[in-house]
Design a protein around this motif. Sequence first.
Motif, PDB file in Angstrom:
ATOM      1  N   ASN A   1      -2.922 -10.270   5.352  1.00  0.00           N
ATOM      2  CA  ASN A   1      -3.771 -10.817   4.586  1.00  0.00           C
ATOM      3  C   ASN A   1      -4.123  -9.912   3.257  1.00  0.00           C
ATOM      4  N   ILE A   2      -4.252  -8.694   3.488  1.00  0.00           N
ATOM      5  CA  ILE A   2      -4.701  -7.635   2.474  1.00  0.00           C
ATOM      6  C   ILE A   2      -3.765  -7.925   1.193  1.00  0.00           C
ATOM      7  N   SER A   3      -2.435  -7.659   1.279  1.00  0.00           N
ATOM      8  CA  SER A   3      -1.729  -8.048   0.070  1.00  0.00           C
ATOM      9  C   SER A   3      -0.313  -8.168   0.677  1.00  0.00           C
ATOM     10  N   SER A   4       0.881  -8.077  -0.231  1.00  0.00           N
ATOM     11  CA  SER A   4       2.178  -8.182   0.294  1.00  0.00           C
ATOM     12  C   SER A   4       2.691  -6.888   1.062  1.00  0.00           C
ATOM     13  N   GLU A   5       3.558  -7.005   1.976  1.00  0.00           N
ATOM     14  CA  GLU A   5       3.843  -5.767   2.629  1.00  0.00           C
ATOM     15  C   GLU A   5       4.357  -4.825   1.694  1.00  0.00           C
ATOM     16  N   GLU A   6       5.086  -4.952   0.763  1.00  0.00           N
ATOM     17  CA  GLU A   6       5.673  -3.823  -0.125  1.00  0.00           C
ATOM     18  C   GLU A   6       4.445  -3.315  -0.842  1.00  0.00           C
ATOM     19  N   ASN A   7       3.464  -3.978  -1.140  1.00  0.00           N
ATOM     20  CA  ASN A   7       2.127  -3.466  -1.982  1.00  0.00           C
ATOM     21  C   ASN A   7       1.618  -2.455  -0.722  1.00  0.00           C
ATOM     22  N   ILE A   8       1.412  -2.917   0.345  1.00  0.00           N
ATOM     23  CA  ILE A   8       0.854  -2.050   1.181  1.00  0.00           C
ATOM     24  C   ILE A   8       1.606  -0.840   1.489  1.00  0.00           C
ATOM     25  N   ARG A   9       2.663  -0.969   1.746  1.00  0.00           N
ATOM     26  CA  ARG A   9       3.481   0.142   1.858  1.00  0.00           C
ATOM     27  C   ARG A   9       3.409   1.208   0.815  1.00  0.00           C
ATOM     28  N   ASN A  10       3.601   0.557  -0.356  1.00  0.00           N
ATOM     29  CA  ASN A  10       3.686   1.645  -1.588  1.00  0.00           C
ATOM     30  C   ASN A  10       2.325   2.236  -1.777  1.00  0.00           C
ATOM     31  N   GLY A  11       1.075   1.183  -1.474  1.00  0.00           N
ATOM     32  CA  GLY A  11      -0.127   1.871  -1.340  1.00  0.00           C
ATOM     33  C   GLY A  11      -0.276   2.914  -0.313  1.00  0.00           C
ATOM     34  N   VAL A  12       0.192   2.869   0.510  1.00  0.00           N
ATOM     35  CA  VAL A  12      -0.085   4.081   1.507  1.00  0.00           C
ATOM     36  C   VAL A  12       0.628   5.428   0.914  1.00  0.00           C
ATOM     37  N   ILE A  13       1.720   5.148   0.337  1.00  0.00           N
ATOM     38  CA  ILE A  13       2.377   6.427  -0.262  1.00  0.00           C
ATOM     39  C   ILE A  13       1.392   6.754  -1.451  1.00  0.00           C
ATOM     40  N   ALA A  14       1.004   5.943  -2.291  1.00  0.00           N
ATOM     41  CA  ALA A  14       0.028   6.239  -3.203  1.00  0.00           C
ATOM     42  C   ALA A  14      -1.169   6.918  -2.711  1.00  0.00           C
ATOM     43  N   PHE A  15      -2.005   6.454  -1.603  1.00  0.00           N
ATOM     44  CA  PHE A  15      -3.161   7.124  -0.920  1.00  0.00           C
ATOM     45  C   PHE A  15      -2.505   8.524  -0.567  1.00  0.00           C
ATOM     46  N   ARG A  16      -1.384   8.756  -0.031  1.00  0.00           N
ATOM     47  CA  ARG A  16      -1.124  10.061   0.397  1.00  0.00           C
ATOM     48  C   ARG A  16      -0.926  10.741  -0.901  1.00  0.00           C
ATOM     49  N   ASP A  17      -0.482  10.536  -2.011  1.00  0.00           N
ATOM     50  CA  ASP A  17      -0.418  11.202  -3.309  1.00  0.00           C
ATOM     51  C   ASP A  17      -1.630  11.501  -3.635  1.00  0.00           C
ATOM     52  N   PHE A  18      -2.840  10.595  -3.530  1.00  0.00           N
ATOM     53  CA  PHE A  18      -4.178  10.767  -3.938  1.00  0.00           C
ATOM     54  C   PHE A  18      -4.736  12.003  -3.207  1.00  0.00           C
ATOM     55  N   MET A  19      -4.339  11.964  -1.917  1.00  0.00           N
ATOM     56  CA  MET A  19      -4.976  13.054  -0.949  1.00  0.00           C
ATOM     57  C   MET A  19      -4.386  14.320  -1.484  1.00  0.00           C
ATOM     58  N   TYR A  20      -3.099  14.433  -1.949  1.00  0.00           N
ATOM     59  CA  TYR A  20      -2.654  15.680  -2.595  1.00  0.00           C
ATOM     60  C   TYR A  20      -3.653  16.157  -3.828  1.00  0.00           C
ATOM     61  N   LEU A  21      -4.025  15.100  -4.590  1.00  0.00           N
ATOM     62  CA  LEU A  21      -4.953  15.490  -5.697  1.00  0.00           C
ATOM     63  C   LEU A  21      -6.180  15.919  -5.198  1.00  0.00           C
TER      64      LEU A  21
END
Length: 363
Positions: free
Chosen positions: A41-61
């Motif tokens: 219910n959060i978003s599409s599965e593709e968006n969530i998966r890409n969002g997790v990768i983006a969060f990991r990249d945020f954590m690098y920063l």
Amino acid sequence: MNMSHGETVIQKPINEYAVYLKSLLPANIPDTYALKPMFKNISSEENIRNGVIAFRDFMYLFCDRLISDGHLYAKPQKTKNQLDYPFLKNMNHLLIDIGYNGSLNESGESLLISEIPSFTDIKPKIPASKQMEYLRFLALCGFVFTGIDLDVKTFHMPDGFLKISYPNAPVMLAGLKALSMAAVELWVRFYNNANDLFRCDYRVMKAEDTDLLDVLKDMIYLLPENIQRFALELHKRYIDKEMTCAVINDTATHFAYAYTKNSRRPLSPRDIYSRRIWEFEVSMKYGYCIVVRSKNTDKYADLIKTFPLFLREKITAGYGCDRKLRNEPCQGGCQGIRIPLNDSTVAMKRDIELWLDHEVPSS
């Protein structure tokens, strides 16, 4: 756990911890896996998966900011837990609050939030005098907070909603939302600190169980190829001997092996960890290690005499409380015999296999 049991220690500077934290982030997050229904219910599965990768990249920063400027936000302090950095603990709470309590707008490009419990509870986890400091640090990492002035001294929730966005990668907000839900509702607490959002543990969100071999590969990916190969071969050897693995995160990451074939009940990861015979471990204090809890050394004493001197001395010394056995300060000796995971250990591969073979019950 890798703590000095009851002893007060001085923390390492937070920038050193940030280097360690960055090494724990999953390097190879897949972009195709099915999610548990609760996340759909959060978003599409593709968006969530890409969002997790983006969060990991945020954590690098995030970690890079701590490496360069962390000394401005956290001073080393005396503590019984050398990894207890209040700035990071509070930031963890704040990010979970934002993700868990925020609602994605229709475009998915911002989170709307009406309360931040770590700020607005009767007894907030983050004191009022520090709240704007935390928001300013997140702003340095790319967050945008619409409706408040980051230069004021005291945070006040705007009327209606606070709008939070991340223009560099808006999809990250879907990842933050999903990971925060996992932190609050799914992650198993072990020593009460495994709900650490910073580990980006997306695997619990998957509809299917994760192959533990993939977890091990992610854990050792920073090591040289020959050491990775050694670890993977050791893993296969003892899986073939019907050992069971469990991954536990406390003040270290443990990839533990136990013999559970004769167990009369289903075992949780904590149960498996408590029965471990040996493990791979990575921690800030000891780095990458193999840790062995030998029980049967008296049964193969003649074999031990054939081992290289370093290994022979380690096994002969045994393990247990450093203060009681050797009248030395605590070095985590009660956890087992710790062998650094390096080229010297790879050179002793056959000896280590013989050692572990004699500790593993026959099938």
